[in-house]
Design an enzyme around this catalytic site. Structure first.
Site, PDB file in Angstrom:
ATOM      1  N   GLU A  89       0.811  -1.217   0.000  1.00 45.44           N
ATOM      2  CA  GLU A  89       0.000   0.000   0.000  1.00 45.44           C
ATOM      3  C   GLU A  89       0.847   1.270   0.000  1.00 45.44           C
ATOM      4  O   GLU A  89       0.513   2.251  -0.684  1.00 45.44           O
ATOM      5  CB  GLU A  89      -0.928   0.010   1.221  1.00 45.44           C
ATOM      6  N   ASP A  90       1.942   1.266   0.746  1.00 47.28           N
ATOM      7  CA  ASP A  90       2.676   2.506   1.000  1.00 47.28           C
ATOM      8  C   ASP A  90       4.007   2.641   0.262  1.00 47.28           C
ATOM      9  O   ASP A  90       4.639   3.695   0.337  1.00 47.28           O
ATOM     10  CB  ASP A  90       2.943   2.643   2.505  1.00 47.28           C
TER      11      ASP A  90
END
Length: 233
Positions: A89-90
Site C-alpha cells: 500500500e505505501d
C-alpha cells in the site's frame, strides 16, 4: 531521508522484543530466516517514514506482528504478513514482488490486507458497502487476513491520540461498528473489550474521563475487596 541513530536504537529494541515473542512459534532456523527476511525488507521499504507521533513508521508493523503473536496466537506466516502488511500500500513493492520473495500465500494475505485498508466509512455510501463486502469476502478466503487487520486496528487505536480530533472520531466509530463485533465473533473477547473502551474514549471523552476518575478513586477499595475474596479460594 534515513532513520537517525536514535531511531535505529529504538527500532532494534522493538525488534528484539518481537524476536523474544517469536521464540514460542519458531521451530527451525528456516522459520527465523523467514521472519528476518520480512523484517529487513519492510524496514528498508519504510526507511525514513514517520508516524504522526514522530516515531519511525516501521515501529507500527513490528507492533502489529507482536500483537499477532502475543495477543492473538498466530504463527510464523502471520508474523511475516504483519511485518509486510503496509508494504504494498505505501511503497513501490507490488503483490507480485511479495509473491516472488515470500510465496503466494503471504502475497494473498498482504493483498487482502491492502484491499481493506481504506476503511469501512469512506466518502460515499457505495464505497462503504463495497469495503464491507471486501472485508467479509476476505474472511472466507483466509481468516488470518481479518485477524491481522484486527491487530493493525488495535495498535492504531492504542496510538490514536496523535491523530486530529475529527480523525479520532471517525476511526473510533468505524472500530466500534466493524472491528469490535468481528473480534467478538472470532473469540477475541479481550481485544473486543479494549477496542470498545478505546472507541468510547474518543467518541465520548468527557464521560470517559469521568469514569476513569471514579475508578481511580475506588481502586484501593476494589483491590482490597478482590484480595479478601480470593484469599480463601
Amino acid at each position: 531521508m534515513n532513520y537517525t541513530a536514535e531511531d535505529e536504537v529504538l527500532i532494534e529494541s522493538h525488534w528484539q522484543d518481537l524476536q523474544r515473542s517469536c521464540e514460542k512459534i519458531c521451530k527451525s532456523e528456516e522459520d527465523w530466516n523467514f521472519i528476518k527476511r520480512a523484517y529487513f525488507l519492510a524496514k528498508e521499504a519504510h526507511q525514513g517514514v514517520r508516524r504522526r507521533s514522530g516515531e519511525p513508521y516501521f515501529l507500527h508493523p513490528i507492533a502489529v506482528a507482536k500483537i499477532v503473536v502475543d495477543e492473538i496466537g498466530l504463527g510464523v506466516k502471520s508474523v511475516v504478513a504483519a511485518l509486510l502488511h503496509d508494504v504494498v500500500e505505501d511503497t513501490e513493492y507490488t503483490v507480485e514482488d511479495i509473491s516472488n520473495l515470500f510465496g503466494p500465500k503471504i502475497a494473498q494475505i498482504v493483498d487482502g490486507l491492502t484491499k481493506i485498508s481504506g476503511g469501512i466509512f469512506g466518502d460515499k455510501a457505495s464505497a462503504q458497502t463495497e469495503n464491507f463486502k471486501k472485508l467479509l469476502l476476505t474472511m472466507s478466503e483466509d481468516i488470518r487476513v481479518i485477524l491481522i487487520k484486527i491487530a493493525d486496528r488495535l495498535h492504531n487505536m492504542r496510538t490514536l491520540e496523535h491523530m486530529a480530533p475529527n480523525k479520532q472520531y471517525k476511526i473510533a466509530g468505524e472500530t466500534l461498528y466493524i472491528y469490535a463485533p468481528i473480534a467478538y465473533r472470532l473469540g477475541l473477547n479481550k481485544i473486543k473489550m479494549e477496542l470498545e473502551n478505546l472507541s468510547f474514549k474518543y467518541e465520548h471523552p468527557e464521560e470517559y474521563a469521568a469514569i476513569e476518575e471514579k475508578l481511580a478513586i475506588t481502586q484501593t477499595e476494589r483491590e482490597k475487596l478482590f484480595a479478601d475474596f480470593t484469599a480463601p479460594i
